[in-house]
Design a protein around this motif. Structure first.
Motif, PDB file in Angstrom:
ATOM      1  N   GLY A  50       0.821  -1.207   0.000  1.00  0.00           N
ATOM      2  CA  GLY A  50       0.000   0.000   0.000  1.00  0.00           C
ATOM      3  C   GLY A  50       0.849   1.249   0.000  1.00  0.00           C
ATOM      4  N   GLY A  51       0.269   2.343  -0.434  1.00  0.00           N
ATOM      5  CA  GLY A  51       1.008   3.593  -0.603  1.00  0.00           C
ATOM      6  C   GLY A  51       1.588   4.164   0.665  1.00  0.00           C
ATOM      7  N   ASN A  52       0.970   3.893   1.805  1.00  0.00           N
ATOM      8  CA  ASN A  52       1.457   4.436   3.073  1.00  0.00           C
ATOM      9  C   ASN A  52       2.190   3.376   3.898  1.00  0.00           C
ATOM     10  OD1 ASN A  52       0.285   7.022   2.625  1.00  0.00           O
ATOM     11  ND2 ASN A  52      -1.712   6.195   3.241  1.00  0.00           N
ATOM     12  N   SER A  53       2.790   2.423   3.205  1.00  0.00           N
ATOM     13  CA  SER A  53       3.442   1.319   3.903  1.00  0.00           C
ATOM     14  C   SER A  53       4.679   1.781   4.648  1.00  0.00           C
ATOM     15  CB  SER A  53       3.832   0.219   2.906  1.00  0.00           C
ATOM     16  OG  SER A  53       4.822   0.690   2.018  1.00  0.00           O
ATOM     17  N   ARG A  54       4.959   1.072   5.734  1.00  0.00           N
ATOM     18  CA  ARG A  54       6.188   1.272   6.470  1.00  0.00           C
ATOM     19  C   ARG A  54       7.199   0.283   5.902  1.00  0.00           C
ATOM     20  NH1 ARG A  54       2.060   0.138   9.312  1.00  0.00           N
ATOM     21  NH2 ARG A  54       2.890  -1.947   9.771  1.00  0.00           N
ATOM     22  N   GLY A  55       7.876   0.679   4.832  1.00  0.00           N
ATOM     23  CA  GLY A  55       8.743  -0.301   4.204  1.00  0.00           C
ATOM     24  C   GLY A  55       9.825   0.286   3.330  1.00  0.00           C
ATOM     25  N   LEU A  56      10.802  -0.571   3.038  1.00  0.00           N
ATOM     26  CA  LEU A  56      11.950  -0.213   2.217  1.00  0.00           C
ATOM     27  C   LEU A  56      12.351  -1.438   1.415  1.00  0.00           C
ATOM     28  CD1 LEU A  56      14.348   1.776   1.568  1.00  0.00           C
ATOM     29  CD2 LEU A  56      15.536   0.725   3.509  1.00  0.00           C
ATOM     30  N   ALA A  57      12.698  -1.238   0.150  1.00  0.00           N
ATOM     31  CA  ALA A  57      13.158  -2.325  -0.711  1.00  0.00           C
ATOM     32  C   ALA A  57      14.628  -2.117  -1.037  1.00  0.00           C
ATOM     33  CB  ALA A  57      12.339  -2.360  -2.000  1.00  0.00           C
ATOM     34  N   LEU A  58      15.425  -3.170  -0.868  1.00  0.00           N
ATOM     35  CA  LEU A  58      16.855  -3.093  -1.143  1.00  0.00           C
ATOM     36  C   LEU A  58      17.293  -4.317  -1.930  1.00  0.00           C
ATOM     37  CD1 LEU A  58      18.184  -1.967   2.367  1.00  0.00           C
ATOM     38  CD2 LEU A  58      17.947  -0.540   0.327  1.00  0.00           C
ATOM     39  N   ALA A  59      18.159  -4.096  -2.903  1.00  0.00           N
ATOM     40  CA  ALA A  59      18.731  -5.194  -3.673  1.00  0.00           C
ATOM     41  C   ALA A  59      20.042  -5.630  -3.034  1.00  0.00           C
ATOM     42  CB  ALA A  59      18.972  -4.760  -5.116  1.00  0.00           C
ATOM     43  N   ALA A  60      20.263  -6.940  -2.989  1.00  0.00           N
ATOM     44  CA  ALA A  60      21.515  -7.453  -2.440  1.00  0.00           C
ATOM     45  C   ALA A  60      21.712  -8.894  -2.863  1.00  0.00           C
ATOM     46  CB  ALA A  60      21.514  -7.366  -0.911  1.00  0.00           C
ATOM     47  N   ASP A  61      22.967  -9.260  -3.029  1.00  0.00           N
ATOM     48  CA  ASP A  61      23.366 -10.652  -3.206  1.00  0.00           C
ATOM     49  C   ASP A  61      23.768 -11.145  -1.823  1.00  0.00           C
ATOM     50  OD1 ASP A  61      24.633 -13.060  -3.633  1.00  0.00           O
ATOM     51  OD2 ASP A  61      25.967 -12.345  -5.203  1.00  0.00           O
ATOM     52  N   VAL A  62      22.966 -12.007  -1.235  1.00  0.00           N
ATOM     53  CA  VAL A  62      23.204 -12.388   0.157  1.00  0.00           C
ATOM     54  C   VAL A  62      24.526 -13.125   0.338  1.00  0.00           C
ATOM     55  CG1 VAL A  62      20.748 -12.456   0.718  1.00  0.00           C
ATOM     56  CG2 VAL A  62      21.913 -14.562  -0.012  1.00  0.00           C
ATOM     57  N   SER A  63      25.064 -13.698  -0.741  1.00  0.00           N
ATOM     58  CA  SER A  63      26.335 -14.416  -0.626  1.00  0.00           C
ATOM     59  C   SER A  63      27.535 -13.487  -0.631  1.00  0.00           C
ATOM     60  CB  SER A  63      26.471 -15.435  -1.767  1.00  0.00           C
ATOM     61  OG  SER A  63      26.600 -14.789  -3.022  1.00  0.00           O
ATOM     62  N   ASP A  64      27.276 -12.187  -0.759  1.00  0.00           N
ATOM     63  CA  ASP A  64      28.331 -11.166  -0.780  1.00  0.00           C
ATOM     64  C   ASP A  64      28.362 -10.477   0.581  1.00  0.00           C
ATOM     65  OD1 ASP A  64      29.832  -8.800  -1.098  1.00  0.00           O
ATOM     66  OD2 ASP A  64      29.320  -8.664  -3.218  1.00  0.00           O
ATOM     67  N   GLU A  65      29.436 -10.645   1.336  1.00  0.00           N
ATOM     68  CA  GLU A  65      29.487 -10.072   2.683  1.00  0.00           C
ATOM     69  C   GLU A  65      29.415  -8.553   2.663  1.00  0.00           C
ATOM     70  OE1 GLU A  65      33.309 -10.530   4.748  1.00  0.00           O
ATOM     71  OE2 GLU A  65      34.068 -11.432   2.904  1.00  0.00           O
ATOM     72  N   ALA A  66      29.930  -7.939   1.610  1.00  0.00           N
ATOM     73  CA  ALA A  66      29.856  -6.480   1.513  1.00  0.00           C
ATOM     74  C   ALA A  66      28.410  -6.020   1.348  1.00  0.00           C
ATOM     75  CB  ALA A  66      30.708  -5.988   0.349  1.00  0.00           C
ATOM     76  N   ASP A  67      27.616  -6.766   0.592  1.00  0.00           N
ATOM     77  CA  ASP A  67      26.204  -6.434   0.443  1.00  0.00           C
ATOM     78  C   ASP A  67      25.481  -6.561   1.779  1.00  0.00           C
ATOM     79  OD1 ASP A  67      26.375  -5.820  -2.220  1.00  0.00           O
ATOM     80  OD2 ASP A  67      24.920  -7.320  -2.884  1.00  0.00           O
ATOM     81  N   ALA A  68      25.795  -7.581   2.538  1.00  0.00           N
ATOM     82  CA  ALA A  68      25.164  -7.758   3.848  1.00  0.00           C
ATOM     83  C   ALA A  68      25.468  -6.566   4.759  1.00  0.00           C
ATOM     84  CB  ALA A  68      25.637  -9.052   4.494  1.00  0.00           C
ATOM     85  N   GLU A  69      26.717  -6.157   4.803  1.00  0.00           N
ATOM     86  CA  GLU A  69      27.102  -5.013   5.636  1.00  0.00           C
ATOM     87  C   GLU A  69      26.414  -3.737   5.150  1.00  0.00           C
ATOM     88  OE1 GLU A  69      28.869  -4.987   8.329  1.00  0.00           O
ATOM     89  OE2 GLU A  69      29.691  -7.026   8.350  1.00  0.00           O
ATOM     90  N   ARG A  70      26.322  -3.580   3.831  1.00  0.00           N
ATOM     91  CA  ARG A  70      25.685  -2.379   3.267  1.00  0.00           C
ATOM     92  C   ARG A  70      24.208  -2.320   3.640  1.00  0.00           C
ATOM     93  NH1 ARG A  70      22.580  -2.160  -0.931  1.00  0.00           N
ATOM     94  NH2 ARG A  70      23.335  -4.127  -1.806  1.00  0.00           N
ATOM     95  N   VAL A  71      23.507  -3.433   3.481  1.00  0.00           N
ATOM     96  CA  VAL A  71      22.075  -3.452   3.771  1.00  0.00           C
ATOM     97  C   VAL A  71      21.818  -3.155   5.247  1.00  0.00           C
ATOM     98  CG1 VAL A  71      20.070  -4.972   3.985  1.00  0.00           C
ATOM     99  CG2 VAL A  71      21.394  -4.938   1.866  1.00  0.00           C
ATOM    100  N   VAL A  72      22.517  -3.840   6.122  1.00  0.00           N
ATOM    101  CA  VAL A  72      22.313  -3.608   7.552  1.00  0.00           C
ATOM    102  C   VAL A  72      22.661  -2.171   7.920  1.00  0.00           C
ATOM    103  CG1 VAL A  72      23.123  -4.215   9.868  1.00  0.00           C
ATOM    104  CG2 VAL A  72      22.589  -6.019   8.210  1.00  0.00           C
TER     105      VAL A  72
END
Length: 252
Positions: A50-72
């Motif tokens: 919904g338009g007023n959602s409490r949310g965020l979408a992020l792209a990441a390759d979970v097998s990449d430790e740098a992506d994990a650190e970036r997302v968190v």
């Protein structure tokens, strides 16, 4: 509103069980972060809230430790906390036996299924420790207990996820962090849908599902219900446990 005011991160949230977890958590008051290797898939999950959602979408390759650190890092920077981490992203190996498992397939399956759970947990732990509270929920599989639910790489990876879950619980329970695992059986998702077609049908899976007490495939929502329980304070005294949601597959 069991998760009111909490921030929940779910990997593999572009479809299937991860998407269902996002929907369940959001309905219970959480701010949700959908993580997927495809940005458009993650964004679609958030948009459908919904338009007023409490949310965020992020792209990441979970097998990449740098992506994990970036997302968190981005989650903590934007919301100031991280309360629930669902390491749900996973890949199958199409029941490939050891002799037919290439090094490339082995590395991919282990990297996503086990490496992803490790990298995201390691990235999230400092924030959870600083809060004095957190819940890590790892999607394992009945393949964490028995052979035949996948091939060599998949079965090894899911045994590893369960071992990681237990060790996280042992090491960080004293910091108020609970780590538990969900072990699905045959769940009808985009990743398993090909097994329901004549072209992709697997006689072993068909026979196993038919022989379960439930006698059917499960739904992503049934996994999400368990994830909500483990994320909430209803599970406050549960540490290092593995919950089979499998229609009774592993009963024998």
């Amino acid at each position: 509103m069991k998760l009111d005011g909490r921030v929940a991160v779910v990997t593999g949230a572009g479809s299937g069980m991860g998407r269902a977890m996002i929907e369940e958590f959001h309905a219970e008051g959480a701010t949700v972060v959908a993580v997927d290797i495809r940005q458009d898939a993650a964004q679609a999950t958030i948009d459908d809230l919904g338009g007023n959602s409490r949310g965020l979408a992020l792209a990441a390759d979970v097998s990449d430790e740098a992506d994990a650190e970036r997302v968190v890092g981005e989650v903590v920077s934007q919301f100031g906390r991280l309360d629930v981490l669902c390491n749900n992203a996973g890949v199958l190996d199409d029941y490939t036996t050891a002799l037919d498992t290439t090094t490339e397939l082995w590395n991919r399956v282990i990297g996503v299924n086990l490496g992803g759970a490790f990298f995201f947990s390691r990235a999230a732990l400092p924030q959870m420790i600083s809060q004095g509270k957190g819940a890590i929920i790892n999607t394992a599989s009945i393949s964490a207990f028995v052979a035949g639910g996948g091939g060599a790489a998949y079965t090894a990876s899911k045994h590893g996820v369960l071992g990681l879950t237990k060790q996280l619980a042992f090491d960080y329970g004293k910091h108020g962090i609970r780590a538990n695992a969900i072990c699905p059986g045959a769940i009808h998702t985009g990743m398993t849908g090909h097994l329901l077609t004549p072209e992709g049908a697997n006689p072993h899976v068909d026979a196993a599902v038919a022989a379960t007490p439930a006698g059917r495939w499960g739904t992503p929502q049934e996994i999400a219900h368990m994830a909500l329980f483990l994320a909430s304070d209803d599970a406050a005294f549960i540490h290092g446990a593995a919950f089979t949601v499998d229609g009774g597959w592993v009963l024998p």
